[in-house]
Design an enzyme around this catalytic site. Sequence first.
Site, PDB file in Angstrom:
ATOM      1  N   GLU A 211       0.885  -1.162   0.000  1.00 19.73           N
ATOM      2  CA  GLU A 211       0.000   0.000   0.000  1.00 19.73           C
ATOM      3  C   GLU A 211       0.919   1.206   0.000  1.00 19.73           C
ATOM      4  O   GLU A 211       1.626   1.452   0.970  1.00 19.73           O
ATOM      5  CB  GLU A 211      -0.868  -0.042   1.270  1.00 19.73           C
ATOM      6  CG  GLU A 211      -1.920   1.037   1.295  1.00 19.73           C
ATOM      7  CD  GLU A 211      -2.196   1.499   2.719  1.00 19.73           C
ATOM      8  OE1 GLU A 211      -2.485   0.679   3.585  1.00 19.73           O
ATOM      9  OE2 GLU A 211      -2.088   2.719   2.943  1.00 19.73           O
TER      10      GLU A 211
ATOM     11  N   CYS B 274      -3.052   7.475   5.699  1.00 20.95           N
ATOM     12  CA  CYS B 274      -2.970   7.161   4.279  1.00 20.95           C
ATOM     13  C   CYS B 274      -4.297   7.457   3.588  1.00 20.95           C
ATOM     14  O   CYS B 274      -4.360   7.492   2.361  1.00 20.95           O
ATOM     15  CB  CYS B 274      -2.567   5.708   4.059  1.00 20.95           C
ATOM     16  SG  CYS B 274      -3.411   4.565   5.139  1.00 20.95           S
TER      17      CYS B 274
END
Lengths: 528, 528
Positions: A263, A300
């Site tokens: 990610e 994030c």
Amino acid sequence: MAVVSQWSAVRAVGKEAAVAAAPVWSVDPRTGKPREEVAQEATTEEVDLAVRGAHAAVAALADRATRAALLRRAAELLDEAGPHVIEAADAETALGPVRLTGELARTTAQLRAFATVVDEGAFLDVYIDHADAGQTPPWPDLRRYKVPLGVVAVYAASNFPLAFSVPGGDTASALAAGCPVVVKAHPDHPATSELCASVLRRAAAEVGLPENVITLVHGFDAGVALVGHPLVTAAGFTGSVRGGRALFDAAAARPTPIPFHGELGSLNPVVITEAAAAERAEEIGAGLAGSMTLGVGQFCTKPGFVLAPAGETGDRLLKSLTAAVSDTAPGVLLDHRMRDAFVAGVAERVALPDVESPVTPGAGGEHTVSAGYVTVPAASLAAEGPHDLLLEECFGPVTVVARYSSADEITAVLSRLPGNLTATLHLAEAEGAGTAPGGAELLAALTPLAGRILVNGWPTGVAVAPAQHHGGPYPATTSTSTSVGATAIERWLRPVSYQSTPAALLPPELRDDNPQGLPRRFNGRQEN
Amino acid sequence: MAVVSQWSAVRAVGKEAAVAAAPVWSVDPRTGKPREEVAQEATTEEVDLAVRGAHAAVAALADRATRAALLRRAAELLDEAGPHVIEAADAETALGPVRLTGELARTTAQLRAFATVVDEGAFLDVYIDHADAGQTPPWPDLRRYKVPLGVVAVYAASNFPLAFSVPGGDTASALAAGCPVVVKAHPDHPATSELCASVLRRAAAEVGLPENVITLVHGFDAGVALVGHPLVTAAGFTGSVRGGRALFDAAAARPTPIPFHGELGSLNPVVITEAAAAERAEEIGAGLAGSMTLGVGQFCTKPGFVLAPAGETGDRLLKSLTAAVSDTAPGVLLDHRMRDAFVAGVAERVALPDVESPVTPGAGGEHTVSAGYVTVPAASLAAEGPHDLLLEECFGPVTVVARYSSADEITAVLSRLPGNLTATLHLAEAEGAGTAPGGAELLAALTPLAGRILVNGWPTGVAVAPAQHHGGPYPATTSTSTSVGATAIERWLRPVSYQSTPAALLPPELRDDNPQGLPRRFNGRQEN
């Protein structure tokens, strides 16, 4: 609880003992000062030892009940160690005890959720097809389920010292799948990492497993050695595009390539319709400020790019955004390198033509940063150019508001966005109810951009629910997988089919009489 | 049915018309002579045009019922065109009408099977979690399903001109998932490819879809351009390790990497226990001969490596293998390049020390090869050395029999094998029944080596069943996926979650009232 490197003993007896090992320091981001030396960087030889130790533990993890017990015991011991863990994490990350208490609760809930996933066994994805001579070509008896891949490398995140680090979702899902884990610690919280690793290893010992089902290594070079080790079968990563891509490339370039579930980065675009802004400009402005400054903008899923209307309703929205962002106290980022990158990144963006900064983000005090946002006409982003910098993630408390004057401008900008973890839509009530046009079209336009689409909410906060998907088109993730939620376990498994295998030799999961009571697909019918 | 390149029109009007295009010839492998010029190699510009055309067809494939209709109509039209298709394929591949009739039946059955998969909708993997404030952290309303990735590139196989080529499993599963396909034809059967592509495009038109849901391109450079095209979102490949790895590397090196599901190569080891050989040496020897020479040894599941006992029972087995292999008529390989590679590969193996060839394989007539096998003491393979060549696939009618003298030698050799599509175990009746020891241990030892484990059978022949897994550890496949069976559809999908999305805007697949009657996981419970 003492924080002792598991490598101390290795070093004392190994031939490396004479070599000065690179020390790993815990640093206080509130002062920039070293706190304590907590470990040493692992040499290539130590990484090899760690991976071999993990590999030797594969067989011990084969029993599902033991895996579930491990996950539950790890959660209990982490809860017990809570005050120590939170103190260590706060000292190294400055995230504060409130946030860290919540993160620990989320982390232990996640461990328990994966224990339930293991108990239930749906992830084994059992298919049984009896022989059938009537098919073209005829079918032999075939029985499929999923087996663990082997040793998994986990690269811990900076911004979640618990939930996406040593005891986090990658580790929990890999152990749930039956894969021993070697974690590469993030240098921003080595003491927390050591503490959590010792708790997890103790949990393993207490349920009768080798401690080496989870091992910790420190150091950049150790991380590179880890992804290249022949016995490592898959990797999970949460971090930057640059670091993640380098490791992805290394994983793909191996003689035997391995899956790399990274990610990497996400803008998390938000589209606010004119009607939504007209209906609740102030609420949206304040909500945006809260989401983009949460955790000092270090999520994030921070909304880093917002399409807002250009006219008077947009002005109202920005007025409330300005007020709320101005009210936000300066905050401490996870480390000083990030602080420098934030200050430089913001300065570069503010200097672009046509960019304004109603609240200029940047350096706060000596060790803090202050939140802010910039605006740009959406038309400036319609074609390639210097403004493309605004379409890259800037880690920290800043967002970009692109002001559009037409639906065509929204479409043009959306077509230029990279892949994202999330995309958010703010609609007026009638647009959401389908009694005014446009909502469905915008939802359809956002779907190709992200792995999670939100309506009238904010992307920060990722529920650990079965239906969660935390992943998205590159660079959000390097695969089609999720790192949060029940299906995160799928990353560490591969299917195996057994053909015409005598019942006496079949694994119990694949027997007709289903002694483990697994959900399965049996001769074409789903059985729960 | 006329075989006309779909690019003829493009060339006639495009500015490339003046450039001499590289012709694509159909060649008769029985004579090595060109049969006819059937197409031209696609330029980079034409590949771009093909991918853009496919991309423009994504929206048209969104409707599941239309996709199912396409797959069924394609099967009908292929059945209708059967005689032409088989004639064309036989002329180019020399596989013979019997085998090709079977392959066509398998291909159309596969198209119909994927239509059923599409109808049922289990592949959408629907999860619905209602909001739950009692969770840690609280859950918003979350609804997940899978959406198509976009344009899929398919690299057709040499050895299955139908089932793993233009109308094969990769194409069928991608269309089933909602992904338009651009197929890179295999140069060994361009006329068959053109014919099948025209049938599929006609099926698309007949069910109201753009013909560009399936497009064909020819040429090595076109294949390279295809995997690098920004609008290509995933690739499927069946072929050699060398070619597959080069494309895998190109897919990973893109600015935006894409999943590359390649099936590259497999030894397909077979272990025959001493007791099994004692019980039925002749049956096993004859069965092995049949499987390894089937289709002139050109199956990806050909048993290419056999562990057989060294003593007298092993001698009996080899005697029957020798007899059956000697009785096998020479056969024509798919092309002369393969014939050269086979002859050279066999010669290199036969020349190794301690290698014997009871039936020497090699050149048959001018255009054929003859089947054979070699033996080697298992001990020669226990450590790295020149004999490692015997652990590499040799495409064609040859197998390697490694003769073991102890269980330890079996273990030692198994530990040196690369990943495989299949691994086969031949057991005596008591070993299979669990009344004599060893069967379960051997089964466990083979499981890490392959994606399909067989007992007392032969790996050639891959049933298109839901429980099938046709894939395995690298180099068998470059991912954990299967290219055969219902779950092959998973390769072309990615999950998307919708959070707090008003019911009026939700896709019908995710509505509480389940208007499409989909199987789903609803608040933690499986609903069928």
